[in-house]
Design a protein around this motif. Sequence first.
Motif, PDB file in Angstrom:
ATOM      1  N   GLY A   1       0.795  -1.218   0.000  1.00 48.10           N
ATOM      2  CA  GLY A   1       0.000   0.000   0.000  1.00 48.10           C
ATOM      3  C   GLY A   1       0.829   1.269   0.000  1.00 48.10           C
ATOM      4  N   LEU A   2       0.202   2.363   0.433  1.00 47.15           N
ATOM      5  CA  LEU A   2       0.772   3.703   0.330  1.00 47.15           C
ATOM      6  C   LEU A   2       1.391   4.149   1.650  1.00 47.15           C
ATOM      7  CD1 LEU A   2       1.030   6.140  -1.639  1.00 47.15           C
ATOM      8  CD2 LEU A   2      -1.100   7.006  -0.636  1.00 47.15           C
ATOM      9  N   TYR A   3       2.580   4.759   1.552  1.00 48.56           N
ATOM     10  CA  TYR A   3       3.301   5.275   2.712  1.00 48.56           C
ATOM     11  C   TYR A   3       3.803   6.681   2.398  1.00 48.56           C
ATOM     12  CZ  TYR A   3       3.370   0.305   3.907  1.00 48.56           C
ATOM     13  OH  TYR A   3       3.007  -0.996   4.177  1.00 48.56           O
ATOM     14  N   LYS A   4       3.976   7.471   3.443  1.00 50.56           N
ATOM     15  CA  LYS A   4       4.478   8.831   3.270  1.00 50.56           C
ATOM     16  C   LYS A   4       5.505   9.148   4.345  1.00 50.56           C
ATOM     17  CE  LYS A   4       3.010  13.678   2.898  1.00 50.56           C
ATOM     18  NZ  LYS A   4       1.889  14.643   3.080  1.00 50.56           N
ATOM     19  N   GLN A   5       6.597   9.776   3.927  1.00 49.49           N
ATOM     20  CA  GLN A   5       7.654  10.170   4.863  1.00 49.49           C
ATOM     21  C   GLN A   5       8.383  11.387   4.277  1.00 49.49           C
ATOM     22  OE1 GLN A   5      10.092   6.910   6.238  1.00 49.49           O
ATOM     23  NE2 GLN A   5      11.777   8.235   6.744  1.00 49.49           N
ATOM     24  N   LYS A   6       8.535  12.412   5.076  1.00 52.36           N
ATOM     25  CA  LYS A   6       9.249  13.635   4.658  1.00 52.36           C
ATOM     26  C   LYS A   6       8.701  14.208   3.357  1.00 52.36           C
ATOM     27  CE  LYS A   6      13.550  12.287   6.979  1.00 52.36           C
ATOM     28  NZ  LYS A   6      15.013  12.052   6.850  1.00 52.36           N
ATOM     29  N   GLY A   7       7.388  14.153   3.218  1.00 53.47           N
ATOM     30  CA  GLY A   7       6.754  14.712   2.033  1.00 53.47           C
ATOM     31  C   GLY A   7       6.921  13.880   0.779  1.00 53.47           C
ATOM     32  N   LYS A   8       7.425  12.643   0.915  1.00 52.77           N
ATOM     33  CA  LYS A   8       7.643  11.761  -0.232  1.00 52.77           C
ATOM     34  C   LYS A   8       6.783  10.509  -0.068  1.00 52.77           C
ATOM     35  CE  LYS A   8      12.358  13.499  -0.170  1.00 52.77           C
ATOM     36  NZ  LYS A   8      13.792  13.211  -0.027  1.00 52.77           N
ATOM     37  N   TYR A   9       6.293   9.995  -1.185  1.00 55.15           N
ATOM     38  CA  TYR A   9       5.384   8.853  -1.144  1.00 55.15           C
ATOM     39  C   TYR A   9       6.052   7.584  -1.686  1.00 55.15           C
ATOM     40  CZ  TYR A   9       1.442  11.993  -0.194  1.00 55.15           C
ATOM     41  OH  TYR A   9       0.587  12.905   0.365  1.00 55.15           O
ATOM     42  N   LEU A  10       5.613   6.475  -1.116  1.00 53.07           N
ATOM     43  CA  LEU A  10       6.004   5.145  -1.594  1.00 53.07           C
ATOM     44  C   LEU A  10       4.741   4.317  -1.740  1.00 53.07           C
ATOM     45  CD1 LEU A  10       8.019   2.691  -2.048  1.00 53.07           C
ATOM     46  CD2 LEU A  10       7.865   2.354   0.436  1.00 53.07           C
ATOM     47  N   TYR A  11       4.598   3.657  -2.886  1.00 51.37           N
ATOM     48  CA  TYR A  11       3.519   2.674  -3.039  1.00 51.37           C
ATOM     49  C   TYR A  11       4.143   1.305  -3.267  1.00 51.37           C
ATOM     50  CZ  TYR A  11      -0.855   0.431  -3.986  1.00 51.37           C
ATOM     51  OH  TYR A  11      -1.937  -0.419  -3.879  1.00 51.37           O
ATOM     52  N   VAL A  12       3.773   0.346  -2.398  1.00 47.76           N
ATOM     53  CA  VAL A  12       4.293  -1.022  -2.493  1.00 47.76           C
ATOM     54  C   VAL A  12       3.185  -1.927  -3.032  1.00 47.76           C
ATOM     55  CG1 VAL A  12       5.400  -2.937  -1.297  1.00 47.76           C
ATOM     56  CG2 VAL A  12       5.815  -0.581  -0.532  1.00 47.76           C
ATOM     57  N   ASN A  13       3.402  -2.430  -4.227  1.00 50.05           N
ATOM     58  CA  ASN A  13       2.443  -3.305  -4.893  1.00 50.05           C
ATOM     59  C   ASN A  13       2.536  -4.714  -4.316  1.00 50.05           C
ATOM     60  OD1 ASN A  13       1.427  -5.141  -7.138  1.00 50.05           O
ATOM     61  ND2 ASN A  13       1.047  -3.149  -8.080  1.00 50.05           N
ATOM     62  N   ARG A  14       1.393  -5.352  -4.120  1.00 48.14           N
ATOM     63  CA  ARG A  14       1.350  -6.701  -3.544  1.00 48.14           C
ATOM     64  C   ARG A  14       1.719  -7.776  -4.555  1.00 48.14           C
ATOM     65  NH1 ARG A  14      -2.131  -3.146  -1.732  1.00 48.14           N
ATOM     66  NH2 ARG A  14      -2.821  -3.081   0.439  1.00 48.14           N
ATOM     67  N   GLY A  15       1.850  -7.409  -5.812  1.00 45.68           N
ATOM     68  CA  GLY A  15       2.312  -8.351  -6.831  1.00 45.68           C
ATOM     69  C   GLY A  15       1.184  -8.936  -7.666  1.00 45.68           C
ATOM     70  N   PHE A  16       1.486  -9.198  -8.912  1.00 45.81           N
ATOM     71  CA  PHE A  16       0.536  -9.763  -9.872  1.00 45.81           C
ATOM     72  C   PHE A  16       0.546 -11.285  -9.829  1.00 45.81           C
ATOM     73  CE2 PHE A  16      -0.576 -11.300 -14.128  1.00 45.81           C
ATOM     74  CZ  PHE A  16      -1.707 -10.555 -14.433  1.00 45.81           C
ATOM     75  N   GLY A  17       1.730 -11.863  -9.638  1.00 48.34           N
ATOM     76  CA  GLY A  17       1.880 -13.318  -9.665  1.00 48.34           C
ATOM     77  C   GLY A  17       2.126 -13.899  -8.288  1.00 48.34           C
ATOM     78  N   PHE A  18       2.826 -15.011  -8.274  1.00 45.64           N
ATOM     79  CA  PHE A  18       3.092 -15.699  -7.017  1.00 45.64           C
ATOM     80  C   PHE A  18       4.367 -16.520  -7.169  1.00 45.64           C
ATOM     81  CE2 PHE A  18       0.214 -17.986  -9.746  1.00 45.64           C
ATOM     82  CZ  PHE A  18       0.711 -19.280  -9.791  1.00 45.64           C
ATOM     83  N   HIS A  19       5.012 -16.761  -6.042  1.00 47.96           N
ATOM     84  CA  HIS A  19       6.260 -17.521  -6.058  1.00 47.96           C
ATOM     85  C   HIS A  19       6.449 -18.163  -4.690  1.00 47.96           C
ATOM     86  CE1 HIS A  19      10.232 -18.794  -7.164  1.00 47.96           C
ATOM     87  NE2 HIS A  19      10.801 -18.111  -6.186  1.00 47.96           N
ATOM     88  N   GLY A  20       7.041 -19.341  -4.651  1.00 44.58           N
ATOM     89  CA  GLY A  20       7.167 -20.061  -3.385  1.00 44.58           C
ATOM     90  C   GLY A  20       5.853 -20.738  -3.062  1.00 44.58           C
ATOM     91  N   LEU A  21       5.025 -20.078  -2.293  1.00 42.06           N
ATOM     92  CA  LEU A  21       3.666 -20.556  -2.052  1.00 42.06           C
ATOM     93  C   LEU A  21       2.883 -20.513  -3.359  1.00 42.06           C
ATOM     94  CD1 LEU A  21       1.223 -21.293  -0.239  1.00 42.06           C
ATOM     95  CD2 LEU A  21       0.912 -18.845   0.141  1.00 42.06           C
ATOM     96  N   LYS A  22       2.286 -21.636  -3.744  1.00 46.51           N
ATOM     97  CA  LYS A  22       1.576 -21.718  -5.022  1.00 46.51           C
ATOM     98  C   LYS A  22       0.144 -21.197  -4.875  1.00 46.51           C
ATOM     99  CE  LYS A  22       4.182 -25.141  -7.565  1.00 46.51           C
ATOM    100  NZ  LYS A  22       4.561 -24.146  -8.557  1.00 46.51           N
ATOM    101  N   GLY A  23       0.037 -19.939  -4.539  1.00 48.09           N
ATOM    102  CA  GLY A  23      -1.261 -19.318  -4.397  1.00 48.09           C
ATOM    103  C   GLY A  23      -1.161 -18.086  -3.525  1.00 48.09           C
ATOM    104  N   ARG A  24      -2.312 -17.559  -3.147  1.00 41.38           N
ATOM    105  CA  ARG A  24      -2.372 -16.390  -2.275  1.00 41.38           C
ATOM    106  C   ARG A  24      -3.528 -16.577  -1.304  1.00 41.38           C
ATOM    107  NH1 ARG A  24      -0.037 -11.384  -3.458  1.00 41.38           N
ATOM    108  NH2 ARG A  24       1.506 -11.470  -5.139  1.00 41.38           N
TER     109      ARG A  24
END
Length: 398
Positions: free
Chosen positions: A354-377
Motif C-alpha cells: 500500500g501507500l506510505y508517506k515520509q518527509k513529504g515523499k510517497y512510496l507505493y508497495v504493490n502486492r504483486g501480480f503473480g506468485f512464487h514459493g507458495l503456489k497461491g495467495r
Amino acid sequence: MAKRLSLILLLFFVGDMYFYQAVTTLTQNPMLQLSYWFLDILLIAGLISTIFMFRAGMQVQRLLSLLMTAILLIFIPKLFSSPILLVEDIVRIFRGFPPRSIYISEIALAMAGLIFLIIIFGVTRGKHFYKIRKETIYFPDLPEAFDGFTITQLSDVHSGSFSDAKGVQKGLDLANAQNSDLLLFTGDLVNNMASEMDQWIPMFTELKASYGKYSVLGNHDYGDYIRWDSNAAKAANLERLKEIHAETGFKLLLNEAVEISKQGERLALIGVENWGKGGFHQYGDLKKATATVPDNSFKILMSHDPSHWDEVTVDHEQHVHLTLAGHTHGMQFGIELFGFKWSPIKYFYKQWAGLYKQKGKYLYVNRGFGFHGLKGRIGIWPEIAVLTLKRGGSGQPA
C-alpha cells in the motif's frame, strides 16, 4: 531478521502444541496421535533439506514450493484455532483445572477446518483472484498538465509459476481495462530464467497505455537463485530477458531516466536496477539515474525493493516525489479487512503493502501480480494498482 523468523517458528510450534491438546481430548487412539507428530516432523525435515539444496535446480525449487503449501495447510489452521483453547485454559485455571471440554475442542477443530478451506481456496483460486486497488495522491508541485494523470502499476509477475493461461489473461485484461495514461512494471518478470516468459510474450505485448510502458528489473530477474553452467550462460540469460522487455513493448530503465511530456510540461520517470538490504544485491544507482534530471523536476521512481526507499531514496539529494516498488508480495498470506491489514512480512519490511508517506515523499508497495514459493495467495490477493496524480495538498511530511 533471524530473531523475527525465530518468533514466527515459535508461534507455529506453540500453535501446534495447543492444537494437539484438542486432538488428545477427542481421541485416545495412539496411532492417530503418533501420525499427528510424524506428519509434522516429515514436513519440517523436508523443508529444511530443500532450503539447503535451493540452488540445486528447478525441481528442488518446485518441491520447496509444494512443501511450503503443505506446511501452511497443516500449521495455519492449528495456529488460528489455538486461541480458543488458550481461553479455555485461562478459565480452567480459575476453576481448578477440570478436564478439557470436548465441546470446546470440537469448536477448535471446526475453526481449523474453516481455515483449512480458506487456504484451499487461496492455493486454487486465490492465485488469480485479482484486486484493483486505487489511490489518489496529491502533490502541490505536480505540473498542471498532469493533474488527473493515471498510472497502472504491475509488479512481481513471476511467469515461471504460471500454469493457467485463462487466469493470467483475466489479470491482464483487468489491467488494460483501467485505460491508464502510463503502465509501469516494477520487476521480477521471471523466477529464474528468461525462457519462463516465452509462452506469455504475446499476452503481455497486448498491454496498452497512451503514454507508454516502462519497467525495471527485480532480484529474481538476474538469475541469482539457480546454478548456471557458466557465467556466460547466466549473462546470456539476462540479456535475453532484457530483449523480452523490448519485445513486449516495455522500455526497460537501467539506472536511467526518461521524460514524460504532456501539453508542454514534463515529469521525470526514473528506473533503477534492484537494490535491497538484508543480503540482496545492490545494483541500483539512484545518483547515476538522476544525474541528468533537473532538481526542480517532478520525479517518479521505479525501484523493485521497498527497502531502497528507506535506505536511499528518502534522504537522496534530489526530491523524489513518488516511488513505486513491489518485492514483498505481502508474503502472499495475511489478512486485509475493513482497512486492517496484517501479514508476517511486516516483521521483515516496514513498508510492505500500500501507500506510505515520509518527509513529504510517497512510496507505493504493490502486492504483486503473480506468485512464487507458495503456489497461491491467501488473504493478500494479487494486485493491479491504479494511482491517480492530483495537484494540491500541503506536501508536508506525515
